[in-house]
Design an enzyme around this catalytic site. Structure first.
Site, mmCIF file in Angstrom:
data_model
loop_
_atom_site.group_PDB
_atom_site.id
_atom_site.type_symbol
_atom_site.label_atom_id
_atom_site.label_comp_id
_atom_site.label_asym_id
_atom_site.label_seq_id
_atom_site.Cartn_x
_atom_site.Cartn_y
_atom_site.Cartn_z
ATOM 1 N N GLY A 43 -45.606 -23.029 -2.375
ATOM 2 C CA GLY A 43 -45.237 -23.304 -0.994
ATOM 3 C C GLY A 43 -43.729 -23.369 -0.876
ATOM 4 O O GLY A 43 -43.029 -23.671 -1.848
ATOM 5 N N GLN A 48 -36.030 -25.906 3.006
ATOM 6 C CA GLN A 48 -35.712 -25.716 1.595
ATOM 7 C C GLN A 48 -34.809 -24.500 1.363
ATOM 8 O O GLN A 48 -34.237 -24.365 0.288
ATOM 9 C CB GLN A 48 -36.985 -25.549 0.771
ATOM 10 N N CYS A 90 -41.825 -29.717 -6.988
ATOM 11 C CA CYS A 90 -41.178 -29.181 -5.798
ATOM 12 C C CYS A 90 -40.012 -28.303 -6.228
ATOM 13 O O CYS A 90 -39.246 -28.683 -7.120
ATOM 14 C CB CYS A 90 -40.687 -30.338 -4.924
ATOM 15 N N LEU A 91 -39.875 -27.156 -5.592
ATOM 16 C CA LEU A 91 -38.764 -26.266 -5.925
ATOM 17 C C LEU A 91 -37.417 -26.923 -5.628
ATOM 18 O O LEU A 91 -36.412 -26.571 -6.235
ATOM 19 C CB LEU A 91 -38.885 -24.940 -5.158
ATOM 20 N N HIS A 132 -47.768 -31.277 1.599
ATOM 21 C CA HIS A 132 -46.473 -31.311 0.917
ATOM 22 C C HIS A 132 -45.426 -30.559 1.745
ATOM 23 O O HIS A 132 -44.324 -31.062 1.980
ATOM 24 C CB HIS A 132 -46.623 -30.697 -0.481
ATOM 25 N N GLU A 133 -45.777 -29.358 2.192
ATOM 26 C CA GLU A 133 -44.830 -28.544 2.962
ATOM 27 C C GLU A 133 -44.591 -29.139 4.351
ATOM 28 O O GLU A 133 -43.464 -29.116 4.862
ATOM 29 C CB GLU A 133 -45.305 -27.091 3.059
ATOM 30 N N HIS A 136 -41.919 -31.656 4.249
ATOM 31 C CA HIS A 136 -40.567 -31.092 4.264
ATOM 32 C C HIS A 136 -40.043 -30.940 5.693
ATOM 33 O O HIS A 136 -38.860 -31.147 5.952
ATOM 34 C CB HIS A 136 -40.522 -29.725 3.579
#
Length: 175
Positions: A43, A48, A90-91, A132-133, A136
């Protein structure tokens, strides 16, 4: 396209609603998929990559691209089932992985790339990625959901990443 790291202020802002569904948005989303796959993510939210708008992409890597989604202006309308612990990463917080508790299922509403509304029920891994996304877009990171004792255990690593993220944000001129 560069993935922003914790410490970059854009990751803490509540993103704004998408109002234009155009070729530029499609191009950004295509670039986001390339970036997400490059880093082996599942994701990636617009903040991000330095864009404070309410959209994200996800791919739970299911057969027939069933788990691949473009999610614009999402809403979570209902949480379903029991809360489940599952490891997340997480990226934007590289190399930190921790168990996070989230509801097993959700009822959601969002728009697709053409602005059409979609309502669906997601469970398991898809529900987790979506939540999760979605976080963000609200300026929330998965480490915010850690119990105090776990936060303490990763604090040194987080501080290093935050400093790196702040420095990089300054270099990019976004602060």
């Amino acid at each position: 396209m560069e993935v922003r790291i914790i410490g970059d202020p854009i990751l803490r802002k509540r993103a704004k609603k998408v109002v234009e569904f155009n070729s530029k948005l499609k191009e950004i989303i295509n670039d986001m998929f390339s970036t997400m796959y490059l880093y082996d993510g599942v994701g990636l939210a617009a903040p991000q990559v330095g864009i404070s708008l309410r959209f994200f992409i996800m791919d739970s890597r299911e057969d027939n691209d069933k788990g691949k989604k473009i999610v614009i202006n999402p809403e979570i309308n209902e949480f379903l089932g029991e809360n489940v612990l599952y490891e997340e990463g997480c990226l934007s917080i590289p190399d930190i992985f921790e168990n996070i508790e989230r509801p097993e299922g959700i009822k959601v509403r969002y728009q697709d790339i053409d602005g059409n509304f979609i309502e669906e029920e997601l469970h398991g891994y898809q529900a987790r990625i979506f939540q999760h996304e979605f976080d963000h877009l609200e300026g929330i990171l998965f480490t915010d959901k850690l119990p105090i004792i776990k936060k303490t255990m990763v604090k040194k690593d987080l501080i290093k990443l935050i400093e790196k993220g702040k420095k990089r944000a300054l270099e990019l001129g976004d602060v």
